[in-house]
Design a protein around this motif. Structure first.
Motif, PDB file in Angstrom:
ATOM      1  N   SER A   1       1.046  -1.209   0.207  1.00  0.00           N
ATOM      2  CA  SER A   1      -0.065  -0.064   0.008  1.00  0.00           C
ATOM      3  C   SER A   1       0.591   1.327   0.348  1.00  0.00           C
ATOM      4  O   SER A   1       0.761   2.200  -0.431  1.00  0.00           O
ATOM      5  N   LEU A   2       1.951   0.848   0.976  1.00  0.00           N
ATOM      6  CA  LEU A   2       2.735   2.265   0.714  1.00  0.00           C
ATOM      7  C   LEU A   2       3.884   2.441  -0.550  1.00  0.00           C
ATOM      8  O   LEU A   2       3.703   3.403  -1.196  1.00  0.00           O
ATOM      9  N   PHE A   3       4.118   1.061  -1.466  1.00  0.00           N
ATOM     10  CA  PHE A   3       4.654   1.911  -2.592  1.00  0.00           C
ATOM     11  C   PHE A   3       3.695   1.999  -3.345  1.00  0.00           C
ATOM     12  O   PHE A   3       4.266   2.682  -4.579  1.00  0.00           O
ATOM     13  N   VAL A   4       2.275   1.525  -3.426  1.00  0.00           N
ATOM     14  CA  VAL A   4       1.504   2.188  -4.276  1.00  0.00           C
ATOM     15  C   VAL A   4       1.656   2.962  -5.086  1.00  0.00           C
ATOM     16  O   VAL A   4       1.189   4.462  -5.573  1.00  0.00           O
ATOM     17  N   LYS A   5       1.376   4.005  -3.434  1.00  0.00           N
ATOM     18  CA  LYS A   5       0.874   5.640  -3.025  1.00  0.00           C
ATOM     19  C   LYS A   5       1.606   6.231  -3.416  1.00  0.00           C
ATOM     20  O   LYS A   5       2.035   7.158  -4.189  1.00  0.00           O
ATOM     21  N   ALA A   6       3.069   6.042  -2.900  1.00  0.00           N
ATOM     22  CA  ALA A   6       4.267   6.206  -3.377  1.00  0.00           C
ATOM     23  C   ALA A   6       4.743   7.107  -4.962  1.00  0.00           C
ATOM     24  O   ALA A   6       4.555   7.514  -5.372  1.00  0.00           O
ATOM     25  N   ALA A   7       4.186   5.565  -5.176  1.00  0.00           N
ATOM     26  CA  ALA A   7       4.501   5.368  -6.974  1.00  0.00           C
ATOM     27  C   ALA A   7       3.891   6.422  -7.523  1.00  0.00           C
ATOM     28  O   ALA A   7       3.510   6.726  -8.735  1.00  0.00           O
ATOM     29  N   ALA A   8       1.888   6.078  -7.522  1.00  0.00           N
ATOM     30  CA  ALA A   8       1.329   7.310  -8.356  1.00  0.00           C
ATOM     31  C   ALA A   8       1.131   9.041  -7.859  1.00  0.00           C
ATOM     32  O   ALA A   8       1.340   9.235  -9.178  1.00  0.00           O
ATOM     33  N   LYS A   9       2.063   8.643  -7.187  1.00  0.00           N
ATOM     34  CA  LYS A   9       2.762  10.578  -6.681  1.00  0.00           C
ATOM     35  C   LYS A   9       3.415  10.971  -7.557  1.00  0.00           C
ATOM     36  O   LYS A   9       2.861  12.516  -7.925  1.00  0.00           O
ATOM     37  N   HIS A  10       3.984  10.096  -8.948  1.00  0.00           N
ATOM     38  CA  HIS A  10       4.444  10.433 -10.071  1.00  0.00           C
ATOM     39  C   HIS A  10       4.222  10.553 -11.386  1.00  0.00           C
ATOM     40  O   HIS A  10       3.480   9.127 -11.813  1.00  0.00           O
ATOM     41  N   PRO A  11       4.253  11.577 -12.025  1.00  0.00           N
ATOM     42  CA  PRO A  11       4.261  11.438 -13.311  1.00  0.00           C
ATOM     43  C   PRO A  11       4.406  10.278 -14.199  1.00  0.00           C
ATOM     44  O   PRO A  11       5.876   9.953 -13.255  1.00  0.00           O
ATOM     45  N   GLY A  12       3.833  10.491 -15.342  1.00  0.00           N
ATOM     46  CA  GLY A  12       4.319   9.044 -16.194  1.00  0.00           C
ATOM     47  C   GLY A  12       4.093   7.682 -15.145  1.00  0.00           C
ATOM     48  O   GLY A  12       3.989   7.213 -14.796  1.00  0.00           O
ATOM     49  N   PRO A  13       4.281   7.082 -16.539  1.00  0.00           N
ATOM     50  CA  PRO A  13       4.566   5.718 -16.157  1.00  0.00           C
ATOM     51  C   PRO A  13       5.660   5.028 -15.140  1.00  0.00           C
ATOM     52  O   PRO A  13       7.214   5.273 -15.320  1.00  0.00           O
ATOM     53  N   VAL A  14       4.996   4.014 -14.061  1.00  0.00           N
ATOM     54  CA  VAL A  14       6.621   3.241 -13.251  1.00  0.00           C
ATOM     55  C   VAL A  14       6.116   1.997 -13.031  1.00  0.00           C
ATOM     56  O   VAL A  14       4.416   1.578 -12.794  1.00  0.00           O
ATOM     57  N   SER A  15       6.475   0.765 -13.439  1.00  0.00           N
ATOM     58  CA  SER A  15       6.507   0.066 -12.917  1.00  0.00           C
ATOM     59  C   SER A  15       7.238  -1.332 -12.615  1.00  0.00           C
ATOM     60  O   SER A  15       8.621  -0.545 -12.359  1.00  0.00           O
ATOM     61  N   ILE A  16       6.749  -2.018 -12.103  1.00  0.00           N
ATOM     62  CA  ILE A  16       7.641  -2.683 -10.853  1.00  0.00           C
ATOM     63  C   ILE A  16       7.294  -4.676 -11.853  1.00  0.00           C
ATOM     64  O   ILE A  16       6.375  -5.430 -12.523  1.00  0.00           O
ATOM     65  N   GLY A  17       7.808  -5.336 -11.214  1.00  0.00           N
ATOM     66  CA  GLY A  17       8.646  -6.603 -11.705  1.00  0.00           C
ATOM     67  C   GLY A  17       9.537  -7.214 -11.403  1.00  0.00           C
ATOM     68  O   GLY A  17      10.722  -7.262 -10.694  1.00  0.00           O
ATOM     69  N   ARG A  18       9.391  -8.476 -11.758  1.00  0.00           N
ATOM     70  CA  ARG A  18      11.276 -10.073 -11.534  1.00  0.00           C
ATOM     71  C   ARG A  18      11.640  -9.463 -12.608  1.00  0.00           C
ATOM     72  O   ARG A  18      11.110  -9.546 -13.423  1.00  0.00           O
ATOM     73  N   PRO A  19      12.846  -9.693 -12.217  1.00  0.00           N
ATOM     74  CA  PRO A  19      13.518  -9.412 -13.236  1.00  0.00           C
ATOM     75  C   PRO A  19      13.522 -10.883 -14.068  1.00  0.00           C
ATOM     76  O   PRO A  19      13.542 -11.690 -14.116  1.00  0.00           O
ATOM     77  N   GLY A  20      13.716 -10.185 -15.689  1.00  0.00           N
ATOM     78  CA  GLY A  20      13.282 -11.146 -16.734  1.00  0.00           C
ATOM     79  C   GLY A  20      11.701 -11.572 -16.898  1.00  0.00           C
ATOM     80  O   GLY A  20      11.367 -11.953 -17.849  1.00  0.00           O
ATOM     81  N   ALA A  21      10.613 -10.928 -16.477  1.00  0.00           N
ATOM     82  CA  ALA A  21       9.588 -11.408 -16.332  1.00  0.00           C
ATOM     83  C   ALA A  21       8.788 -10.094 -16.997  1.00  0.00           C
ATOM     84  O   ALA A  21       9.252  -8.743 -16.720  1.00  0.00           O
ATOM     85  N   GLU A  22       7.346 -10.225 -17.477  1.00  0.00           N
ATOM     86  CA  GLU A  22       6.808  -8.405 -17.751  1.00  0.00           C
ATOM     87  C   GLU A  22       6.491  -7.997 -16.048  1.00  0.00           C
ATOM     88  O   GLU A  22       5.842  -8.158 -15.333  1.00  0.00           O
ATOM     89  N   PRO A  23       6.553  -6.885 -16.128  1.00  0.00           N
ATOM     90  CA  PRO A  23       6.090  -5.928 -15.410  1.00  0.00           C
ATOM     91  C   PRO A  23       4.563  -5.599 -15.301  1.00  0.00           C
ATOM     92  O   PRO A  23       4.389  -5.696 -16.297  1.00  0.00           O
ATOM     93  N   VAL A  24       4.746  -4.923 -13.840  1.00  0.00           N
ATOM     94  CA  VAL A  24       3.295  -4.533 -14.349  1.00  0.00           C
ATOM     95  C   VAL A  24       3.328  -3.154 -13.668  1.00  0.00           C
ATOM     96  O   VAL A  24       3.806  -2.139 -13.366  1.00  0.00           O
ATOM     97  N   ASP A  25       2.355  -2.686 -13.692  1.00  0.00           N
ATOM     98  CA  ASP A  25       1.709  -1.142 -13.289  1.00  0.00           C
ATOM     99  C   ASP A  25       2.291  -0.780 -11.822  1.00  0.00           C
ATOM    100  O   ASP A  25       0.997  -1.497 -10.973  1.00  0.00           O
ATOM    101  N   ALA A  26       2.869  -0.177 -11.503  1.00  0.00           N
ATOM    102  CA  ALA A  26       3.350   0.148 -10.020  1.00  0.00           C
ATOM    103  C   ALA A  26       2.228   0.959  -8.996  1.00  0.00           C
ATOM    104  O   ALA A  26       2.027   0.881  -7.824  1.00  0.00           O
TER     105      ALA A  26
END
Length: 82
Positions: A20-45
């Motif tokens: 929850s803290l991570f998603v709220k922090a990511a939402a504050k930033h303009p533009g796309p932000v993603s997270i994922g495992r190395p070598g895997a498809e990332p998801v919207d942070a």
């Protein structure tokens, strides 16, 4: 887009409160932000369901993509024990 790898420091991984803290922090930033495992498809942070769906555990490495400002804040958040 800049990228950084970070190890998850939270003892519970990216679940419930840390996610929850991570998603709220990511939402504050303009533009796309993603997270994922190395070598895997990332998801919207900014998506709580997507982040929880990754089921990231303590000590796992993740790849963050976004602006340098977002990466600086989010990598600090993930690499600190909360």
């Amino acid at each position: 887009m800049p990228e950084i790898r970070v190890k998850i420091a939270s003892p519970v991984g990216l679940h419930a409160r840390p996610a929850s803290l991570f998603v709220k922090a990511a939402a504050k930033h303009p533009g796309p932000v993603s997270i994922g495992r190395p070598g895997a498809e990332p998801v919207d942070a900014r998506s709580m369901l997507s982040v929880l769906g990754l089921a990231i555990s303590h000590g796992e490495e993740v790849v963050l993509n976004g602006t340098q400002e977002a990466l600086d804040e989010l990598s600090t958040l993930l690499s600190s024990v909360d």
